[in-house]
Design a protein around this motif. Structure first.
Motif: not given
Ligand SMILES: Cc1cc2nc3c(=O)[nH]c(=O)nc-3n(C[C@H](O)[C@H](O)[C@H](O)COP(=O)(O)OP(=O)(O)OC[C@H]3O[C@@H](n4cnc5c(N)ncnc54)[C@H](O)[C@@H]3O)c2cc1C
Length: 382
Positions: A121-126, A129-132, A154-158, A364-366, A368-370
């Motif tokens: 499985v793949f672990a990147i989200t913290e 530091a979600g989208s960033n 966190y949110y690391i599946s499986g 979706r928003e990232m 649209l940014n892209y």
């Molecule tokens: C059920 C589930 C399974 C998952 N499985 C995995 C996994 O296996 N491995 C893993 O690594 N991750 C996993 N994830 C994490 C997932 O990839 C992240 O939740 C996702 O990438 C978004 O990051 P975030 O939740 O930190 O949102 P954030 O980065 O906090 O963003 C929150 C919201 O803010 C908006 N936003 C953020 N930045 C911008 C911007 N620059 N411009 C405009 N809008 C913005 C967007 O609408 C976004 O939805 C999982 C998540 C869920 C819920």
């Protein structure tokens, strides 16, 4: 330009659909409600060679590409049995290990990934530091020949189903932010603690918070070269987006098939409800969106397989397919009236996954940014 699907791809579709149909929507709904993995379906697909369809033949895989893996994802979802871990284990991990892994890593991991016996499985989200991605704070520091990992994901599946994790960690700092590297870490490594992270969407795959507290790995755990993680992640995220798009397209097809059958049968006035445009138009609109998403997904997969930059198409495909899946499900639920919420008709289990695909693997928003920045040349907004 040839839009005809090859006979091999048609045969692949029908073989995958045949296996998935033996399990079907009820099987999926029960596992989603109980939050237990669809292990029997995974095994059946693995034994038939479909989990590893994109793994090179020399490691026991099918020798295909993302095009074939996307077909597998679409067909299982269209049969009502979407498997989230295909996006993670088969699309990201197998692709990254095949592309960037050492000979030893390929020999160790790819045969099991090909047969489906092993999941990585793949672990990147913290949490901070979600989208960033460049802001991740999980570190891997050298200690002699070893690396020592500390941090939280966190949110690391499986994780409960996996033998190993592909972990993205910070190994330094450069002008863009974190200097990233990737490591293969055994799921039972000392110092790695996992805690179930409950989510309210119905999914067979469970999510976890992970704490790395001095997790020590040998030099053989580093994938590719130190500091190459960012490039590798970008390579691996396209497959995740493409297979995510394929899964969403399949969910949309499943919902539209169920809704069309129901709307053609159900009579509460003189004609079937499908004769009312208030019922048929939302379904037709979702059908158009689904077919457009499928075309873009095919283009993105083709580009990835041919070494052509696929970022724009992969993003667009994932965006369009997630929106199409949600539109199709919403229209299907409305078409079913009260039955749209009934367990017997089994539509709601797919809503959570479709809704997730609007947020992840990239929201979706990232996307649209892209598109604003890279496709339209507009200033970066963040
Ligand atoms: C059920 C589930 C399974 C998952 N499985 C995995 C996994 O296996 N491995 C893993 O690594 N991750 C996993 N994830 C994490 C997932 O990839 C992240 O939740 C996702 O990438 C978004 O990051 P975030 O939740 O930190 O949102 P954030 O980065 O906090 O963003 C929150 C919201 O803010 C908006 N936003 C953020 N930045 C911008 C911007 N620059 N411009 C405009 N809008 C913005 C967007 O609408 C976004 O939805 C999982 C998540 C869920 C819920």
């Amino acid at each position: 330009m040839d839009f005809a699907e090859s006979t091999e791809h048609q045969a692949l579709r029908s073989a995958v659909a045949g296996i998935a149909a033996k399990f079907g929507p009820r099987y999926y709904a029960e596992h989603a409600a109980a939050r237990t993995p669809c292990a029997e379906l995974w095994q059946a697909l693995g034994e038939a060679g479909f989990i590893g369809v994109n793994v090179p033949e020399e490691y026991g895989g099918g020798g295909g590409g993302l095009t074939e893996l996307a077909l597998v994802c679409e067909e299982i979802a269209a049969a009502g049995t979407p498997l989230l871990l295909l996006l993670v284990s088969a699309a990201i991990s197998a692709e990254m290990i095949a592309e960037f892994g050492t000979g030893e890593q390929r020999r160790t991991w790819l045969p099991g990934l090909a047969s489906g016996a092993v999941k990585v499985v793949f672990a990147i989200t913290e949490p901070d530091a979600g989208s960033n991605t460049l802001r991740i704070s999980t570190t891997a520091a050298r200690d002699g020949d070893d690396w020592v990992l500390n941090g939280t994901k966190y949110y690391i599946s499986g994780v409960d189903e996996a033998q190993a994790l592909l972990v993205v960690a910070r190994t330094g700092q450069d002008e863009r932010g974190g200097r990233l590297s990737e490591f293969i870490v055994h799921a039972d490594a000392p110092g790695l603690a996992r805690h179930l992270l409950p989510v309210d969407v119905l999914l067979p795959e469970r999510q976890f918070t992970l704490h790395f507290d001095g997790v020590r790995v040998g030099p053989g755990a580093l994938v590719g070269a130190e500091g190459e993680g960012f490039r590798q992640v970008f390579h691996g995220l396209n497959p995740e987006r493409i297979t995510g798009a394929a899964l969403a397209t399949g969910i949309a097809r499943h919902a539209l098939n169920a809704a069309s059958r129901y709307a053609a049968d159900r009579k509460v006035w003189s004609d079937p409800i499908g004769a009312h445009q208030g019922v048929s138009h939302p379904l037709a609109k979702a059908k158009i969106e689904t077919e457009l998403a499928a075309l873009m997904t095919r283009q993105a997969a083709w580009q990835h397989d041919h070494g052509v930059p696929a970022g724009e198409s992969a993003n667009m495909a994932k965006y369009a397919a997630a929106e199409a899946a949600l539109a199709a499900l919403d229209a299907a639920i409305q078409t079913h009236g009260g039955n749209g919420l009934a367990s017997e008709y089994g539509l709601l289990p797919y809503w959570g996954l479709a809704r997730l695909l609007r947020i992840a693997p990239v929201n979706r928003e990232m996307i649209l940014n892209y598109v604003a920045q890279h496709s339209l040349g507009l200033p970066r907004s963040y």
